[in-house]
Design a protein around this motif. Structure first.
Motif, PDB file in Angstrom:
ATOM      1  N   ARG A  82      -3.916  -9.090   2.929  1.00 20.89           N
ATOM      2  CA  ARG A  82      -3.706  -7.666   3.229  1.00 20.89           C
ATOM      3  C   ARG A  82      -4.519  -6.839   2.229  1.00 20.89           C
ATOM      4  NH1 ARG A  82       0.909  -6.389   6.201  1.00 20.89           N
ATOM      5  NH2 ARG A  82       1.405  -8.133   7.597  1.00 20.89           N
ATOM      6  N   LYS A  83      -5.782  -6.610   2.543  1.00 22.13           N
ATOM      7  CA  LYS A  83      -6.667  -5.920   1.611  1.00 22.13           C
ATOM      8  C   LYS A  83      -6.262  -4.466   1.398  1.00 22.13           C
ATOM      9  CE  LYS A  83     -10.916  -8.649   2.039  1.00 22.13           C
ATOM     10  NZ  LYS A  83     -11.022  -8.948   0.595  1.00 22.13           N
ATOM     11  N   ASN A  84      -5.524  -3.885   2.354  1.00 23.39           N
ATOM     12  CA  ASN A  84      -5.138  -2.486   2.164  1.00 23.39           C
ATOM     13  C   ASN A  84      -4.121  -2.317   1.040  1.00 23.39           C
ATOM     14  OD1 ASN A  84      -3.092  -3.716   3.619  1.00 23.39           O
ATOM     15  ND2 ASN A  84      -2.644  -1.920   4.854  1.00 23.39           N
ATOM     16  N   ASP A  85      -3.533  -3.411   0.544  1.00 26.30           N
ATOM     17  CA  ASP A  85      -2.664  -3.315  -0.627  1.00 26.30           C
ATOM     18  C   ASP A  85      -3.473  -3.024  -1.888  1.00 26.30           C
ATOM     19  OD1 ASP A  85      -0.441  -3.738   0.890  1.00 26.30           O
ATOM     20  OD2 ASP A  85      -0.134  -5.817   0.288  1.00 26.30           O
ATOM     21  N   GLN A  86      -4.778  -3.278  -1.844  1.00 22.82           N
ATOM     22  CA  GLN A  86      -5.711  -2.934  -2.929  1.00 22.82           C
ATOM     23  C   GLN A  86      -6.740  -1.940  -2.412  1.00 22.82           C
ATOM     24  OE1 GLN A  86      -3.594  -6.142  -3.293  1.00 22.82           O
ATOM     25  NE2 GLN A  86      -5.547  -6.923  -2.658  1.00 22.82           N
ATOM     26  N   ALA A  87      -6.296  -1.000  -1.576  1.00 22.81           N
ATOM     27  CA  ALA A  87      -7.228  -0.117  -0.870  1.00 22.81           C
ATOM     28  C   ALA A  87      -8.092   0.715  -1.812  1.00 22.81           C
ATOM     29  CB  ALA A  87      -6.448   0.801   0.078  1.00 22.81           C
ATOM     30  N   TYR A  88      -7.534   1.174  -2.910  1.00 22.46           N
ATOM     31  CA  TYR A  88      -8.310   2.010  -3.830  1.00 22.46           C
ATOM     32  C   TYR A  88      -9.442   1.214  -4.469  1.00 22.46           C
ATOM     33  CZ  TYR A  88      -4.540   5.429  -3.439  1.00 22.46           C
ATOM     34  OH  TYR A  88      -3.619   6.344  -2.955  1.00 22.46           O
ATOM     35  N   ALA A  89      -9.132  -0.007  -4.889  1.00 28.06           N
ATOM     36  CA  ALA A  89     -10.167  -0.855  -5.479  1.00 28.06           C
ATOM     37  C   ALA A  89     -11.190  -1.284  -4.440  1.00 28.06           C
ATOM     38  CB  ALA A  89      -9.525  -2.089  -6.128  1.00 28.06           C
TER      39      ALA A  89
ATOM     40  N   PHE B 288       0.821  -1.225   0.000  1.00 35.37           N
ATOM     41  CA  PHE B 288       0.000   0.000   0.000  1.00 35.37           C
ATOM     42  C   PHE B 288       0.849   1.267   0.000  1.00 35.37           C
ATOM     43  CE2 PHE B 288       0.586   1.629   4.298  1.00 35.37           C
ATOM     44  CZ  PHE B 288       1.121   0.542   4.959  1.00 35.37           C
ATOM     45  N   SER B 289       2.093   1.181   0.453  1.00 38.60           N
ATOM     46  CA  SER B 289       2.951   2.372   0.549  1.00 38.60           C
ATOM     47  C   SER B 289       3.641   2.716  -0.764  1.00 38.60           C
ATOM     48  CB  SER B 289       4.021   2.148   1.628  1.00 38.60           C
ATOM     49  OG  SER B 289       4.867   1.058   1.289  1.00 38.60           O
ATOM     50  N   GLU B 290       3.430   1.932  -1.809  1.00 38.95           N
ATOM     51  CA  GLU B 290       4.154   2.123  -3.066  1.00 38.95           C
ATOM     52  C   GLU B 290       3.305   2.759  -4.164  1.00 38.95           C
ATOM     53  OE1 GLU B 290       6.756  -1.284  -4.183  1.00 38.95           O
ATOM     54  OE2 GLU B 290       5.870  -2.240  -2.422  1.00 38.95           O
ATOM     55  N   TRP B 291       2.286   3.537  -3.762  1.00 40.61           N
ATOM     56  CA  TRP B 291       1.383   4.112  -4.758  1.00 40.61           C
ATOM     57  C   TRP B 291       1.460   5.636  -4.822  1.00 40.61           C
ATOM     58  CZ3 TRP B 291      -1.002   1.260  -8.340  1.00 40.61           C
ATOM     59  CH2 TRP B 291      -1.060  -0.123  -8.122  1.00 40.61           C
ATOM     60  N   ALA B 292       2.413   6.225  -4.165  1.00 43.10           N
ATOM     61  CA  ALA B 292       2.544   7.682  -4.203  1.00 43.10           C
ATOM     62  C   ALA B 292       3.113   8.130  -5.540  1.00 43.10           C
ATOM     63  CB  ALA B 292       3.440   8.152  -3.058  1.00 43.10           C
ATOM     64  N   GLN B 293       2.530   9.191  -6.099  1.00 37.78           N
ATOM     65  CA  GLN B 293       3.029   9.821  -7.321  1.00 37.78           C
ATOM     66  C   GLN B 293       3.053   8.886  -8.533  1.00 37.78           C
ATOM     67  OE1 GLN B 293       3.504  13.093  -7.077  1.00 37.78           O
ATOM     68  NE2 GLN B 293       3.074  12.933  -4.892  1.00 37.78           N
ATOM     69  N   VAL B 294       2.093   7.946  -8.604  1.00 36.16           N
ATOM     70  CA  VAL B 294       2.037   7.075  -9.779  1.00 36.16           C
ATOM     71  C   VAL B 294       1.449   7.849 -10.956  1.00 36.16           C
ATOM     72  CG1 VAL B 294       1.889   4.930  -8.488  1.00 36.16           C
ATOM     73  CG2 VAL B 294      -0.215   6.165  -9.063  1.00 36.16           C
TER      74      VAL B 294
END
Length: 220
Positions: free
Chosen positions: A113-120, A10-16
């Motif tokens: 770990r559902k928060n790894d797909q938090a946006y979906a 989940f922490s690797e989605w900044a500034q995509v």
């Protein structure tokens, strides 16, 4: 195949960049997962919030792979990255080579770990469950109705539903202060991102104007 797909947290989605999608399947099984039932493939672009939904007949690899291809065709920008959970409906001999062949980076979240797909996950409730609910759907008629609902919903969600994105968060004692940017629709965010060429931008603007005129006629 799962071992060949890298994990993305989940922490690797900044500034995509636009074109980085999270995808998930929503089951329309009612109160039991026994037997056959329909699914919805939901995909959201993390950078802009652009959302696409596709009705899927069951959960087969070919059906899900076809849904991903249709989502890709509907996007106003190229699909660069696709992030899913660890289910075999995604990580299989259909979707994995498709992504390799088309130059799409495929990643997966950590198991359980559902928060790894938090946006979906957030969009599943806000779009799919809000519009369709939790009932069981298993007929051809229901499949056609879902397709019709999502055809209209993509315009409503992407053109007329503003959203705020988290800019930063700071812990102050026991509290966490969050800052959000100015609410904008996914359509506005796509235009502001500067990823469309002139032809793509004009086509999207024409679709927006036509949809806005139709909404005005209906008084929406």
């Amino acid at each position: 195949i799962q071992r060949q797909v890298p994990v993305r947290t989940f922490s690797e989605w900044a500034q995509v960049r636009p074109g980085s999608l999270q995808a998930d399947l929503v089951a329309h099984c009612g109160e039991t997962t026994a037997g056959f039932y329909l699914h919805t493939l939901l995909a959201i672009d993390v950078a802009t919030g652009w959302t696409e939904c596709e009705a899927v007949w069951g959960k087969g690899k070919e059906r899900v792979g076809g849904g991903v291809h249709r989502v890709r065709q509907c996007l106003p920008f190229p699909l660069r990255e696709l992030h899913t959970d660890n289910g075999s409906e995604f990580l299989n001999h259909v979707l994995f080579p498709y992504c390799q062949r088309e130059g799409i980076r495929l990643t997966r979240g950590r198991p359980y770990r559902k928060n790894d797909q938090a946006y979906a996950e957030q969009r599943n409730g806000w779009v799919v469950r809000r519009l369709v609910g939790y009932q069981r759907f298993a007929s051809q008629a229901a499949f056609q109705h879902l397709q019709a609902v999502y055809s209209a919903a993509r315009l409503w969600v992407n053109f007329f539903q503003p959203m705020s994105k988290l800019v930063s968060k700071e812990r102050v004692g026991a509290k966490v202060r969050k800052r959000y940017d100015e609410p904008r629709t996914p359509y506005q965010r796509v235009l502001a991102a500067g990823v469309l060429n002139d032809e793509q931008r004009q086509a999207l603007e024409r679709l927006y104007r036509a949809t806005a005129r139709f909404s005005d006629l209906l008084g929406i």
